[in-house]
Design a protein around this motif. Sequence first.
Motif, mmCIF file in Angstrom:
data_model
loop_
_atom_site.group_PDB
_atom_site.id
_atom_site.type_symbol
_atom_site.label_atom_id
_atom_site.label_comp_id
_atom_site.label_asym_id
_atom_site.label_seq_id
_atom_site.Cartn_x
_atom_site.Cartn_y
_atom_site.Cartn_z
ATOM 1 N N MET A 26 35.882 47.585 62.314
ATOM 2 C CA MET A 26 37.290 47.867 62.598
ATOM 3 C C MET A 26 37.971 48.446 61.370
ATOM 4 O O MET A 26 38.758 49.373 61.445
ATOM 5 N N ALA A 27 37.627 47.875 60.194
ATOM 6 C CA ALA A 27 38.255 48.340 58.953
ATOM 7 C C ALA A 27 37.884 49.788 58.698
ATOM 8 O O ALA A 27 38.728 50.603 58.326
ATOM 9 N N THR A 28 36.607 50.135 58.949
ATOM 10 C CA THR A 28 36.177 51.511 58.743
ATOM 11 C C THR A 28 36.970 52.436 59.671
ATOM 12 O O THR A 28 37.489 53.476 59.250
ATOM 13 N N ALA A 29 37.067 52.012 60.947
ATOM 14 C CA ALA A 29 37.795 52.842 61.910
ATOM 15 C C ALA A 29 39.248 52.982 61.473
ATOM 16 O O ALA A 29 39.819 54.068 61.508
ATOM 17 N N ALA A 30 39.809 51.853 60.992
ATOM 18 C CA ALA A 30 41.230 51.875 60.641
ATOM 19 C C ALA A 30 41.493 52.781 59.449
ATOM 20 O O ALA A 30 42.473 53.499 59.419
ATOM 21 N N THR A 31 40.574 52.780 58.467
ATOM 22 C CA THR A 31 40.837 53.618 57.292
ATOM 23 C C THR A 31 40.765 55.097 57.668
ATOM 24 O O THR A 31 41.427 55.923 57.064
ATOM 25 N N ALA A 32 39.934 55.429 58.665
ATOM 26 C CA ALA A 32 39.835 56.840 59.063
ATOM 27 C C ALA A 32 41.146 57.313 59.693
ATOM 28 O O ALA A 32 41.480 58.480 59.629
ATOM 29 N N CYS A 33 41.886 56.397 60.285
ATOM 30 C CA CYS A 33 43.131 56.774 60.949
ATOM 31 C C CYS A 33 44.286 56.744 59.941
ATOM 32 O O CYS A 33 44.543 55.696 59.358
ATOM 33 N N GLU A 34 44.949 57.868 59.788
ATOM 34 C CA GLU A 34 46.136 57.861 58.916
ATOM 35 C C GLU A 34 47.284 57.162 59.614
ATOM 36 O O GLU A 34 48.067 56.458 59.012
ATOM 37 N N VAL A 35 47.383 57.429 60.910
ATOM 38 C CA VAL A 35 48.454 56.823 61.698
ATOM 39 C C VAL A 35 47.833 56.178 62.931
ATOM 40 O O VAL A 35 47.063 56.829 63.641
ATOM 41 N N THR A 36 48.139 54.914 63.167
ATOM 42 C CA THR A 36 47.680 54.244 64.390
ATOM 43 C C THR A 36 48.902 53.843 65.205
ATOM 44 O O THR A 36 49.728 53.056 64.748
ATOM 45 N N PHE A 37 49.036 54.429 66.375
ATOM 46 C CA PHE A 37 50.162 54.101 67.257
ATOM 47 C C PHE A 37 49.838 52.813 67.999
ATOM 48 O O PHE A 37 48.814 52.725 68.678
ATOM 49 N N ARG A 38 50.717 51.855 67.896
ATOM 50 C CA ARG A 38 50.566 50.608 68.667
ATOM 51 C C ARG A 38 51.146 50.832 70.053
ATOM 52 O O ARG A 38 52.314 51.156 70.194
ATOM 53 N N SER A 39 50.316 50.681 71.068
ATOM 54 C CA SER A 39 50.730 51.013 72.431
ATOM 55 C C SER A 39 50.676 49.791 73.332
ATOM 56 O O SER A 39 49.674 49.071 73.351
ATOM 57 N N SER A 40 51.739 49.553 74.083
ATOM 58 C CA SER A 40 51.843 48.352 74.912
ATOM 59 C C SER A 40 51.557 48.643 76.387
ATOM 60 O O SER A 40 51.893 49.711 76.898
ATOM 61 N N ASP A 41 50.950 47.681 77.050
ATOM 62 C CA ASP A 41 50.777 47.748 78.504
ATOM 63 C C ASP A 41 50.743 46.329 79.046
ATOM 64 O O ASP A 41 50.128 45.457 78.439
ATOM 65 N N THR A 42 51.402 46.118 80.163
ATOM 66 C CA THR A 42 51.420 44.782 80.769
ATOM 67 C C THR A 42 50.103 44.475 81.476
ATOM 68 O O THR A 42 49.758 43.327 81.709
ATOM 69 N N HIS A 43 49.351 45.544 81.808
ATOM 70 C CA HIS A 43 48.123 45.367 82.581
ATOM 71 C C HIS A 43 46.927 45.058 81.686
ATOM 72 O O HIS A 43 46.917 45.398 80.512
ATOM 73 N N PRO A 44 45.896 44.455 82.295
ATOM 74 C CA PRO A 44 44.701 44.105 81.512
ATOM 75 C C PRO A 44 43.824 45.314 81.202
ATOM 76 O O PRO A 44 43.950 46.368 81.835
ATOM 77 N N ASP A 45 42.949 45.113 80.263
ATOM 78 C CA ASP A 45 41.936 46.106 79.932
ATOM 79 C C ASP A 45 41.195 46.495 81.217
ATOM 80 O O ASP A 45 40.935 45.637 82.059
ATOM 81 N N GLY A 46 40.905 47.771 81.385
ATOM 82 C CA GLY A 46 40.205 48.225 82.587
ATOM 83 C C GLY A 46 41.137 48.749 83.654
ATOM 84 O O GLY A 46 40.717 49.510 84.532
ATOM 85 N N TYR A 47 42.399 48.369 83.612
ATOM 86 C CA TYR A 47 43.382 48.863 84.601
ATOM 87 C C TYR A 47 43.574 50.366 84.351
ATOM 88 O O TYR A 47 43.514 50.822 83.208
ATOM 89 N N PRO A 48 43.801 51.157 85.420
ATOM 90 C CA PRO A 48 43.890 52.621 85.237
ATOM 91 C C PRO A 48 44.858 53.086 84.139
ATOM 92 O O PRO A 48 44.546 54.027 83.402
ATOM 93 N N THR A 49 46.007 52.442 84.014
ATOM 94 C CA THR A 49 46.964 52.884 82.985
ATOM 95 C C THR A 49 46.404 52.660 81.585
ATOM 96 O O THR A 49 46.554 53.509 80.704
ATOM 97 N N VAL A 50 45.737 51.528 81.396
ATOM 98 C CA VAL A 50 45.169 51.205 80.078
ATOM 99 C C VAL A 50 44.051 52.190 79.748
ATOM 100 O O VAL A 50 43.971 52.728 78.633
ATOM 101 N N GLU A 51 43.205 52.464 80.742
ATOM 102 C CA GLU A 51 42.087 53.386 80.521
ATOM 103 C C GLU A 51 42.590 54.806 80.253
ATOM 104 O O GLU A 51 42.003 55.543 79.467
ATOM 105 N N ALA A 52 43.688 55.181 80.897
ATOM 106 C CA ALA A 52 44.233 56.534 80.676
ATOM 107 C C ALA A 52 44.757 56.674 79.253
ATOM 108 O O ALA A 52 44.568 57.710 78.606
ATOM 109 N N VAL A 53 45.411 55.635 78.742
ATOM 110 C CA VAL A 53 45.911 55.705 77.355
ATOM 111 C C VAL A 53 44.732 55.701 76.379
ATOM 112 O O VAL A 53 44.783 56.351 75.335
ATOM 113 N N LYS A 54 43.644 55.019 76.751
ATOM 114 C CA LYS A 54 42.430 55.085 75.913
ATOM 115 C C LYS A 54 41.921 56.527 75.846
ATOM 116 O O LYS A 54 41.536 57.020 74.794
#
Length: 326
Positions: free
Chosen positions: A17-45
């Motif tokens: 995770m740390a390696t991935a995080a350092t590669a990202c200059e900016v990480t947008f924190r994105s909220s969703d009420t639905h669980p992982d796997g729900y279409p909205t969550v997968e679309a933002v992925k």
Amino acid sequence: MTLFKTTLAGLLATAAMATAATACEVTFRSSDTHPDGYPTVEAVKAMGAELEAKTDGRLCIEIFASAQLGEEKDTIEQTQFGVIDMNRVSLGPFNNIIPETQIPSLPYIFRSTEHMHHVMDGPIGQEILDAFAAHDLIGLAFYDGGSRSFYNSEHPINSIADMAGMKFRVMQSDMFVDMVAALGANATPMPYGEVYSSIQTGVIDGAENNWPSYDTSGHFEVAKYYTLDQHLIVPEVLVMSKITWDKLSPEDQEIVRQAARDSVPVMRDLWAAQEKVSEAKLEAAGVQVVTDIDKTPFIEAMVPVYQKYVTTPELQDMVARIQATE
Ligand code: GTR
């Protein structure tokens, strides 16, 4: 030994995770009420994957699913304050803040999902996305929310008369309170996460939602009567905090916008598949569905809601343009 393995696995995961995080200059924190796997969550992925690919990993999205950052109304405020960078929400909780969002949230405004797509993909949709800017938010794209219908724990609803005096949860929007009142029932606006226990304990008799939400929320376990009156086809929206947006270069803003747009067809495909999966699953689980409901009395009952909320010439014009859209 097991403990050691677990610890090692944990360390490796943290390092990755740390390696991935350092590669990202900016990480947008994105909220969703639905669980992982729900279409909205997968679309933002999918949007996040495109962002990373187009910026050599400079811009990333970290999704906080399952309402980890809070319920929709609260996360909207946090997005306005820039505490949350991105948010995938229904248009419903925006109704009290942004009048333009009330129009596509009106009961029976859309004749079908295709009609909704034609409207929201065109100039009217763009006007509504643009309206977010005056409220410290950038409207990026609309997602599908299927059609919403009533479910309850008491008895099948075959006509409006069967709803008399019943208590239904609605999203936190005054217009939805009036919508339920116009049907002779009582509405309680409440956060999504409180609905299950409120039905279970009898605080409310039911709620209303689409197949995938009825399924993943588990509401069907405590409210098995579902009547497909399809009173709402409320689009969902992906927004960014204006505070976050203003820190981006115009080039990066365009990349973000395009990645959001490109996630829409991904979402629509996933949605269409999920609707079928949820419907089949819940029918097998014993949900009692009323499909042949006469919608005409429901549509007619909504006249006072339109009169109360479609008040300005601009909003009236928008309704007329939506109705005139193929
Ligand atoms: C779902 C929608 C969520 C949330 C929820 C609710 O259909 O996807 O964003 O608004 O309904 O009823 O609160």
